[in-house]
Scaffold this motif. Structure first.
Motif, PDB file in Angstrom:
ATOM      1  N   PRO A 110       0.900  -1.148   0.061  1.00 30.25           N
ATOM      2  CA  PRO A 110       0.059  -0.051  -0.094  1.00 30.25           C
ATOM      3  C   PRO A 110       0.873   1.166  -0.023  1.00 30.25           C
ATOM      4  CG  PRO A 110       0.003  -0.831   2.141  1.00 30.25           C
ATOM      5  CD  PRO A 110       0.617  -2.037   1.272  1.00 30.25           C
ATOM      6  N   ALA A 111       0.432   2.268  -0.680  1.00 34.18           N
ATOM      7  CA  ALA A 111       1.138   3.442  -0.732  1.00 34.18           C
ATOM      8  C   ALA A 111       1.235   4.284   0.650  1.00 34.18           C
ATOM      9  CB  ALA A 111       0.399   4.252  -1.944  1.00 34.18           C
ATOM     10  N   PRO A 112       1.859   4.686   0.909  1.00 32.29           N
ATOM     11  CA  PRO A 112       1.959   5.422   2.361  1.00 32.29           C
ATOM     12  C   PRO A 112       1.057   6.462   2.299  1.00 32.29           C
ATOM     13  CG  PRO A 112       4.002   5.862   1.341  1.00 32.29           C
ATOM     14  CD  PRO A 112       3.510   4.844   0.531  1.00 32.29           C
ATOM     15  N   LYS A 113       0.257   6.782   3.210  1.00 34.06           N
ATOM     16  CA  LYS A 113      -0.709   7.867   3.241  1.00 34.06           C
ATOM     17  C   LYS A 113       0.068   9.193   3.678  1.00 34.06           C
ATOM     18  CE  LYS A 113      -4.708   5.075   4.400  1.00 34.06           C
ATOM     19  NZ  LYS A 113      -5.980   4.850   5.234  1.00 34.06           N
ATOM     20  N   VAL A 114      -0.320  10.073   2.579  1.00 32.65           N
ATOM     21  CA  VAL A 114      -0.119  11.363   3.056  1.00 32.65           C
ATOM     22  C   VAL A 114      -0.856  12.111   3.900  1.00 32.65           C
ATOM     23  CG1 VAL A 114       0.408  13.759   1.847  1.00 32.65           C
ATOM     24  CG2 VAL A 114       0.982  11.645   0.686  1.00 32.65           C
ATOM     25  N   GLN A 115      -0.401  12.710   5.023  1.00 30.77           N
ATOM     26  CA  GLN A 115      -1.278  13.266   6.203  1.00 30.77           C
ATOM     27  C   GLN A 115      -1.644  14.526   5.618  1.00 30.77           C
ATOM     28  OE1 GLN A 115      -2.295  11.680   9.013  1.00 30.77           O
ATOM     29  NE2 GLN A 115      -3.306  13.821   9.427  1.00 30.77           N
ATOM     30  N   ARG A 116      -2.886  15.019   5.555  1.00 30.46           N
ATOM     31  CA  ARG A 116      -3.272  16.382   5.180  1.00 30.46           C
ATOM     32  C   ARG A 116      -3.069  17.322   6.184  1.00 30.46           C
ATOM     33  NH1 ARG A 116      -9.027  15.962   3.170  1.00 30.46           N
ATOM     34  NH2 ARG A 116      -9.077  18.157   3.758  1.00 30.46           N
ATOM     35  N   THR A 117      -2.602  18.299   6.086  1.00 29.17           N
ATOM     36  CA  THR A 117      -2.437  19.425   7.139  1.00 29.17           C
ATOM     37  C   THR A 117      -3.084  20.686   6.734  1.00 29.17           C
ATOM     38  OG1 THR A 117      -0.139  20.264   6.361  1.00 29.17           O
ATOM     39  CG2 THR A 117      -0.254  18.263   7.853  1.00 29.17           C
ATOM     40  N   TYR A 118      -3.347  21.743   7.832  1.00 28.85           N
ATOM     41  CA  TYR A 118      -4.015  22.972   7.781  1.00 28.85           C
ATOM     42  C   TYR A 118      -3.438  23.915   8.550  1.00 28.85           C
ATOM     43  CZ  TYR A 118      -7.446  26.627   7.597  1.00 28.85           C
ATOM     44  OH  TYR A 118      -7.996  27.873   7.464  1.00 28.85           O
ATOM     45  N   THR A 119      -3.069  25.049   8.303  1.00 29.45           N
ATOM     46  CA  THR A 119      -2.315  26.004   8.804  1.00 29.45           C
ATOM     47  C   THR A 119      -3.605  26.950   9.353  1.00 29.45           C
ATOM     48  OG1 THR A 119      -0.386  25.718   7.585  1.00 29.45           O
ATOM     49  CG2 THR A 119      -0.597  27.942   8.882  1.00 29.45           C
ATOM     50  N   ASN A 165      -3.410  18.479  12.096  1.00 32.16           N
ATOM     51  CA  ASN A 165      -3.622  17.587  11.174  1.00 32.16           C
ATOM     52  C   ASN A 165      -4.981  17.328  10.978  1.00 32.16           C
ATOM     53  OD1 ASN A 165      -0.710  16.745  10.974  1.00 32.16           O
ATOM     54  ND2 ASN A 165      -0.983  15.679  12.865  1.00 32.16           N
ATOM     55  N   LEU A 166      -5.249  17.103   9.427  1.00 29.10           N
ATOM     56  CA  LEU A 166      -6.631  16.909   9.271  1.00 29.10           C
ATOM     57  C   LEU A 166      -7.223  15.279   9.148  1.00 29.10           C
ATOM     58  CD1 LEU A 166      -7.120  19.255   6.165  1.00 29.10           C
ATOM     59  CD2 LEU A 166      -8.082  19.515   8.688  1.00 29.10           C
ATOM     60  N   PRO A 167      -8.186  14.835   9.613  1.00 25.98           N
ATOM     61  CA  PRO A 167      -8.724  13.345   9.429  1.00 25.98           C
ATOM     62  C   PRO A 167      -8.871  13.016   8.009  1.00 25.98           C
ATOM     63  CG  PRO A 167     -10.287  14.441  10.544  1.00 25.98           C
ATOM     64  CD  PRO A 167      -9.340  15.173  10.467  1.00 25.98           C
ATOM     65  N   SER A 168      -8.747  11.883   7.654  1.00 29.03           N
ATOM     66  CA  SER A 168      -8.806  11.221   6.117  1.00 29.03           C
ATOM     67  C   SER A 168     -10.506  11.258   5.960  1.00 29.03           C
ATOM     68  CB  SER A 168      -8.045  10.029   6.002  1.00 29.03           C
ATOM     69  OG  SER A 168      -8.388   9.184   6.754  1.00 29.03           O
TER      70      SER A 168
END
Length: 168
Positions: A110-119, A165-168
């Motif tokens: 599985p491709a590593p999940k990229v963690q979405r972030t928000y400033t 960090n934003l949930p997926s």
């Protein structure tokens, strides 16, 4: 169904009836002959056919007991001996030369999940961020739970520049 089919079915019925009558006659003959035969359970009748099922069962049990190997004396019970470990089947690990290895393709990683972030920007709140980024302002609690270490104990105190960090 044609005429010949009916004739065939009539012949089959007649044959079945004849076979049933013949079987019934044989049963009656055997029943009539059975009382005349002496019982093996009675004294002095050794070597005769068994007509009594209980006597036949007893005789069979005696023959089996005579043919069985002698039983060993039971071992004395052990005091609190640990139970032997249960043997588990050993799983086979395919080698590069085995057929199993060649028959099964390797599973894709599985491709590593990229963690979405928000400033956080000036004027933002967790509910506004959840509505804009997650599509539901009710998910602000989920957003707060993921970022409690960054935000602190008060979810209303977010400051511009915080990276969430934003949930997926």
């Amino acid at each position: 169904m044609g005429l010949f089919d009916f004739m065939r079915s009539d012949k089959k019925k007649e044959q079945a009836e004849k076979a049933a009558e013949k079987a019934a006659e044989q049963v009656q003959q055997q029943a009539a002959a059975a009382p005349a035969a002496p019982s093996a359970a009675m004294p002095g009748n050794a070597g005769t056919k068994y007509s009594d099922s209980a006597a036949a069962t007893k005789a069979a049990a005696e023959r089996m007991a005579a043919a069985a190997p002698p039983k060993a004396a039971p071992a004395p019970p052990r005091a609190a001996a640990p139970a032997p470990p249960v043997a588990r089947p050993v799983s086979h690990t395919p080698t590069p030369a085995s057929a199993a290895h060649k028959a099964v393709p390797a599973a894709p990683k599985p491709a590593p999940k990229v963690q979405r972030t928000y400033t956080v920007r000036s004027g933002d709140s967790l509910s506004a961020i959840a509505r804009r980024e997650l599509g539901n302002e009710g998910r602000w609690r989920e957003l707060y739970a993921m970022n409690k270490g960054v935000i602190g104990s008060n979810p209303d105190m977010i400051h511009p520049g915080m990276k969430l960090n934003l949930p997926s």
